[in-house]
Design a protein around this motif. Structure first.
Motif, PDB file in Angstrom:
ATOM      1  N   GLN A  74      28.146  30.159  33.497  1.00 16.52           N
ATOM      2  CA  GLN A  74      26.960  29.530  33.094  1.00 16.52           C
ATOM      3  C   GLN A  74      25.839  29.099  33.975  1.00 16.52           C
ATOM      4  O   GLN A  74      24.781  29.118  33.649  1.00 16.52           O
ATOM      5  CB  GLN A  74      27.568  28.424  32.272  1.00 16.52           C
ATOM      6  CG  GLN A  74      26.409  27.668  31.284  1.00 16.52           C
ATOM      7  CD  GLN A  74      26.098  28.702  30.054  1.00 16.52           C
ATOM      8  OE1 GLN A  74      26.762  29.472  29.857  1.00 16.52           O
ATOM      9  NE2 GLN A  74      24.568  28.884  30.214  1.00 16.52           N
ATOM     10  N   GLY A  75      26.319  28.517  35.100  1.00 19.56           N
ATOM     11  CA  GLY A  75      25.267  28.382  36.107  1.00 19.56           C
ATOM     12  C   GLY A  75      24.439  29.182  36.522  1.00 19.56           C
ATOM     13  O   GLY A  75      23.343  29.201  36.794  1.00 19.56           O
TER      14      GLY A  75
ATOM     15  N   LEU B 184      27.076  33.921  46.033  1.00 15.77           N
ATOM     16  CA  LEU B 184      27.928  32.451  45.909  1.00 15.77           C
ATOM     17  C   LEU B 184      29.011  32.890  44.863  1.00 15.77           C
ATOM     18  O   LEU B 184      29.985  32.425  44.778  1.00 15.77           O
ATOM     19  CB  LEU B 184      26.928  31.443  45.496  1.00 15.77           C
ATOM     20  CG  LEU B 184      25.937  30.710  46.582  1.00 15.77           C
ATOM     21  CD1 LEU B 184      24.900  29.902  45.983  1.00 15.77           C
ATOM     22  CD2 LEU B 184      26.898  29.967  47.639  1.00 15.77           C
ATOM     23  N   VAL B 185      28.063  33.570  43.650  1.00 15.95           N
ATOM     24  CA  VAL B 185      29.127  34.023  42.553  1.00 15.95           C
ATOM     25  C   VAL B 185      30.316  34.812  42.982  1.00 15.95           C
ATOM     26  O   VAL B 185      31.491  34.680  42.597  1.00 15.95           O
ATOM     27  CB  VAL B 185      28.038  34.874  41.563  1.00 15.95           C
ATOM     28  CG1 VAL B 185      29.044  35.328  40.592  1.00 15.95           C
ATOM     29  CG2 VAL B 185      27.175  33.750  40.924  1.00 15.95           C
ATOM     30  N   ASP B 186      30.025  36.020  43.889  1.00 13.07           N
ATOM     31  CA  ASP B 186      31.209  36.891  44.313  1.00 13.07           C
ATOM     32  C   ASP B 186      32.131  36.083  44.856  1.00 13.07           C
ATOM     33  O   ASP B 186      33.403  36.215  44.747  1.00 13.07           O
ATOM     34  CB  ASP B 186      30.609  37.791  45.041  1.00 13.07           C
ATOM     35  CG  ASP B 186      31.425  39.075  45.568  1.00 13.07           C
ATOM     36  OD1 ASP B 186      31.722  39.320  44.529  1.00 13.07           O
ATOM     37  OD2 ASP B 186      31.659  39.494  46.712  1.00 13.07           O
ATOM     38  N   GLY B 187      31.854  34.944  45.797  1.00 11.70           N
ATOM     39  CA  GLY B 187      32.576  34.045  46.411  1.00 11.70           C
ATOM     40  C   GLY B 187      33.487  33.226  45.689  1.00 11.70           C
ATOM     41  O   GLY B 187      34.761  33.215  45.650  1.00 11.70           O
ATOM     42  N   ALA B 188      32.965  32.860  44.458  1.00 13.27           N
ATOM     43  CA  ALA B 188      33.315  31.652  43.430  1.00 13.27           C
ATOM     44  C   ALA B 188      34.562  32.678  42.613  1.00 13.27           C
ATOM     45  O   ALA B 188      35.446  31.930  42.134  1.00 13.27           O
ATOM     46  CB  ALA B 188      32.333  31.053  42.741  1.00 13.27           C
TER      47      ALA B 188
ATOM     48  N   SER C  39      40.132  31.690  33.002  1.00  9.32           N
ATOM     49  CA  SER C  39      41.264  30.829  32.815  1.00  9.32           C
ATOM     50  C   SER C  39      41.422  29.993  34.179  1.00  9.32           C
ATOM     51  O   SER C  39      42.037  29.034  34.298  1.00  9.32           O
ATOM     52  CB  SER C  39      42.564  31.366  32.695  1.00  9.32           C
ATOM     53  OG  SER C  39      42.833  32.306  33.917  1.00  9.32           O
ATOM     54  N   ARG C  40      40.819  30.415  35.147  1.00  7.29           N
ATOM     55  CA  ARG C  40      40.725  29.544  36.496  1.00  7.29           C
ATOM     56  C   ARG C  40      39.590  28.528  36.565  1.00  7.29           C
ATOM     57  O   ARG C  40      38.385  28.738  35.983  1.00  7.29           O
ATOM     58  CB  ARG C  40      40.203  30.555  37.713  1.00  7.29           C
ATOM     59  CG  ARG C  40      41.267  31.687  37.898  1.00  7.29           C
ATOM     60  CD  ARG C  40      40.469  32.852  39.035  1.00  7.29           C
ATOM     61  NE  ARG C  40      40.213  32.102  40.073  1.00  7.29           N
ATOM     62  CZ  ARG C  40      39.318  32.874  41.064  1.00  7.29           C
ATOM     63  NH1 ARG C  40      38.943  33.980  40.806  1.00  7.29           N
ATOM     64  NH2 ARG C  40      39.032  31.874  41.882  1.00  7.29           N
ATOM     65  N   PRO C  41      39.867  27.308  37.121  1.00  5.55           N
ATOM     66  CA  PRO C  41      39.093  26.396  36.895  1.00  5.55           C
ATOM     67  C   PRO C  41      37.772  26.656  37.591  1.00  5.55           C
ATOM     68  O   PRO C  41      37.645  27.085  38.750  1.00  5.55           O
ATOM     69  CB  PRO C  41      39.679  25.339  37.710  1.00  5.55           C
ATOM     70  CG  PRO C  41      41.171  25.646  37.660  1.00  5.55           C
ATOM     71  CD  PRO C  41      41.229  27.208  37.727  1.00  5.55           C
ATOM     72  N   GLY C  42      36.741  26.024  36.977  1.00  2.00           N
ATOM     73  CA  GLY C  42      35.145  26.235  37.534  1.00  2.00           C
ATOM     74  C   GLY C  42      34.541  27.646  37.229  1.00  2.00           C
ATOM     75  O   GLY C  42      33.525  27.760  37.541  1.00  2.00           O
TER      76      GLY C  42
END
Length: 208
Positions: A170-171, A202-206, A161-164
């Motif tokens: 998927q990336g 990167l994923v953990d931070g995002a 539900s959060r943007p991005g």
């Protein structure tokens, strides 16, 4: 007058009939499984051109007639094989224990760098040139893609539900697929390990 139970409907007869059918059904399931595993192995080792029904049947240790009993056409056999691959991939993901995101990212990459992905890729290449095969593989891969994405979201504990966030997941899957393609030509394990570590961070931070 009491109701008379027909002879073939008595419990001991039903049990006996069921028992009589069981070995045959078991043999049929075993044969089908062997054919699917052989088809996957042939695709990974020889590609589409070298993976005929006869080659698969020989590798599975069954007759060509038995193979065609289960899979009437070559397309049936190999789309069945990729569906089997997809189920194995999903089962492997679902079986992962609850763990940190770095381990999940590594597991997702492993999914795309092993023999199951290599076999699926061979079928993609074949489907691009085989009109009879293309719609089956396209539909199957769309379903596999949705299932993989859904499982990845759950494993990563991602809030879409959060943007991005959806695009981040998927990336990650697209990156894993790219590493799988690169792995076809050379064993880049060392480089891949560094890339996976960076992506995990990167994923953990995002997602936090």
């Amino acid at each position: 007058m009491g109701v008379v139970t027909p002879p073939n409907d008595t419990p001991h007869v039903r049990t006996a009939v069921g028992a009589a059918k069981s070995p045959k059904q078991d043999r049929s399931r075993v044969t089908r499984q062997r054919l699917l595993e052989a088809a996957v192995a042939c695709l990974a080792a020889h590609g589409w051109a070298g993976s005929t029904v006869s080659v698969v049947a020989e590798r599975a240790g069954v007759s060509r007639g038995a193979a065609q009993h289960h899979f009437p056409t070559r397309e049936d056999l190999f789309t069945g094989a990729v569906e089997y691959v997809a189920e194995e991939r999903s089962a492997a993901l679902r079986a992962l224990p609850v763990q940190g995101r770095a381990e999940v990212v590594a597991a997702l990459v492993d999914l795309y760098t092993g023999p199951l992905f290599r076999a699926a890729l061979q079928l993609w290449v074949a489907a691009s040139n085989e009109p009879q095969l293309r719609p089956r593989v396209t539909e199957l891969e769309a379903r596999v893609g949705r299932e993989t994405h859904r499982i990845a979201v759950a494993l990563l504990r991602a809030d879409e539900s959060r943007p991005g966030v959806r695009e981040t997941v998927q990336g990650l899957l697209d990156m894993a697929r790219g590493l799988g393609l690169a792995n076809l030509l050379t064993d880049d394990t060392a480089r891949r390990r560094r890339v996976v570590a960076q992506w995990a961070a990167l994923v953990d931070g995002a997602l936090d």
